[in-house]
Design a protein around this motif. Structure first.
Motif, PDB file in Angstrom:
ATOM      1  N   GLU A 192       0.771  -1.378  -0.073  1.00 60.92           N
ATOM      2  CA  GLU A 192       0.000  -0.116  -0.145  1.00 60.92           C
ATOM      3  C   GLU A 192       0.868   1.065  -0.017  1.00 60.92           C
ATOM      4  O   GLU A 192       0.245   2.430  -0.338  1.00 60.92           O
ATOM      5  CB  GLU A 192      -1.046  -0.110   1.153  1.00 60.92           C
ATOM      6  CG  GLU A 192      -2.220  -1.069   1.021  1.00 60.92           C
ATOM      7  CD  GLU A 192      -1.675  -2.494   1.451  1.00 60.92           C
ATOM      8  OE1 GLU A 192      -2.562  -3.289   0.991  1.00 60.92           O
ATOM      9  OE2 GLU A 192      -0.438  -2.617   1.876  1.00 60.92           O
ATOM     10  N   LEU A 193       2.067   0.972   0.312  1.00 65.79           N
ATOM     11  CA  LEU A 193       3.042   2.255   0.293  1.00 65.79           C
ATOM     12  C   LEU A 193       3.209   2.812  -1.122  1.00 65.79           C
ATOM     13  O   LEU A 193       3.519   4.144  -1.252  1.00 65.79           O
ATOM     14  CB  LEU A 193       4.346   2.222   0.861  1.00 65.79           C
ATOM     15  CG  LEU A 193       4.371   1.713   2.606  1.00 65.79           C
ATOM     16  CD1 LEU A 193       5.714   1.281   2.898  1.00 65.79           C
ATOM     17  CD2 LEU A 193       3.899   3.006   3.254  1.00 65.79           C
ATOM     18  N   ILE A 194       3.079   2.059  -2.048  1.00 68.52           N
ATOM     19  CA  ILE A 194       3.203   2.309  -3.442  1.00 68.52           C
ATOM     20  C   ILE A 194       2.166   3.560  -3.808  1.00 68.52           C
ATOM     21  O   ILE A 194       2.591   4.130  -4.588  1.00 68.52           O
ATOM     22  CB  ILE A 194       3.163   1.046  -4.437  1.00 68.52           C
ATOM     23  CG1 ILE A 194       4.489   0.151  -3.959  1.00 68.52           C
ATOM     24  CG2 ILE A 194       2.982   1.426  -5.868  1.00 68.52           C
ATOM     25  CD1 ILE A 194       4.222  -1.108  -4.530  1.00 68.52           C
ATOM     26  N   LEU A 195       1.074   3.366  -3.284  1.00 67.57           N
ATOM     27  CA  LEU A 195      -0.161   4.022  -3.587  1.00 67.57           C
ATOM     28  C   LEU A 195       0.205   5.488  -3.183  1.00 67.57           C
ATOM     29  O   LEU A 195      -0.363   6.573  -3.788  1.00 67.57           O
ATOM     30  CB  LEU A 195      -1.335   3.773  -2.697  1.00 67.57           C
ATOM     31  CG  LEU A 195      -1.731   2.265  -3.302  1.00 67.57           C
ATOM     32  CD1 LEU A 195      -3.286   2.050  -2.226  1.00 67.57           C
ATOM     33  CD2 LEU A 195      -2.431   2.491  -4.687  1.00 67.57           C
ATOM     34  N   ASP A 196       1.234   5.871  -2.149  1.00 65.77           N
ATOM     35  CA  ASP A 196       1.547   7.203  -1.883  1.00 65.77           C
ATOM     36  C   ASP A 196       2.331   7.970  -2.891  1.00 65.77           C
ATOM     37  O   ASP A 196       2.462   9.164  -2.661  1.00 65.77           O
ATOM     38  CB  ASP A 196       2.387   7.174  -0.476  1.00 65.77           C
ATOM     39  CG  ASP A 196       1.608   6.504   0.587  1.00 65.77           C
ATOM     40  OD1 ASP A 196       0.244   6.694   0.589  1.00 65.77           O
ATOM     41  OD2 ASP A 196       2.426   6.167   1.645  1.00 65.77           O
ATOM     42  N   ILE A 197       2.868   7.211  -3.753  1.00 70.29           N
ATOM     43  CA  ILE A 197       3.771   8.000  -4.938  1.00 70.29           C
ATOM     44  C   ILE A 197       3.062   7.863  -6.413  1.00 70.29           C
ATOM     45  O   ILE A 197       3.725   8.427  -7.089  1.00 70.29           O
ATOM     46  CB  ILE A 197       5.083   7.637  -4.897  1.00 70.29           C
ATOM     47  CG1 ILE A 197       5.216   6.111  -5.137  1.00 70.29           C
ATOM     48  CG2 ILE A 197       5.920   7.746  -3.334  1.00 70.29           C
ATOM     49  CD1 ILE A 197       6.755   5.674  -5.552  1.00 70.29           C
ATOM     50  N   ILE A 198       2.076   7.102  -6.546  1.00 70.59           N
ATOM     51  CA  ILE A 198       1.408   6.923  -8.025  1.00 70.59           C
ATOM     52  C   ILE A 198       0.136   7.931  -7.910  1.00 70.59           C
ATOM     53  O   ILE A 198      -0.223   8.374  -7.410  1.00 70.59           O
ATOM     54  CB  ILE A 198       1.096   5.613  -8.079  1.00 70.59           C
ATOM     55  CG1 ILE A 198       0.079   4.782  -7.372  1.00 70.59           C
ATOM     56  CG2 ILE A 198       2.531   4.635  -8.360  1.00 70.59           C
ATOM     57  CD1 ILE A 198      -0.568   3.648  -7.966  1.00 70.59           C
TER      58      ILE A 198
END
Length: 113
Positions: free
Chosen positions: A107-113
């Motif tokens: 879910e951390l990926i969602l912070d940068i996409i």
């Protein structure tokens, strides 16, 4: 452009890749065990992550335990170890322009996409 540094044999990395695929964003995949990351690129990634090189190391890997555990390494020596043994690099890493995250949890990926 979004880039995922991916290891297909890693469950967490596959989960991160699936999240990117579901997002509909365009991205490229770098299979860093097949296409090794050089020192300059690794320095750039670490800078974007905002962490120390040691924080990108998978310290439970057998190569780390046998070759480096207990040794005092400089940041550059740690980076050289990751270049020499890419399996030591935590995964997945997702980079989007000047931002980057280690996708654990995915879910951390969602912070940068």
């Amino acid at each position: 452009m979004i880039t995922i540094y991916h290891n297909p044999r890693c469950r967490k990395s596959r989960e991160g890749l699936a999240l990117l695929e579901e997002s509909g964003e365009k991205f490229e995949i770098v299979k860093y065990l097949e296409e090794p990351i050089n020192e300059k690129e690794l320095n750039t990634i670490i800078s974007k992550l905002g962490i120390k090189p040691i924080d990108l190391i998978r310290t439970n890997e057998s190569i780390w335990k046998s070759e480096y555990k207990g040794k005092k390494l400089t940041d550059q020596q740690t980076i050289k170890a990751m270049v020499k043994y890419p399996k030591l690099i935590e995964r997945p890493i997702v980079v989007n322009n000047n931002k980057a995250v280690i996708g654990r949890p995915k879910e951390l990926i969602l912070d940068i996409i």
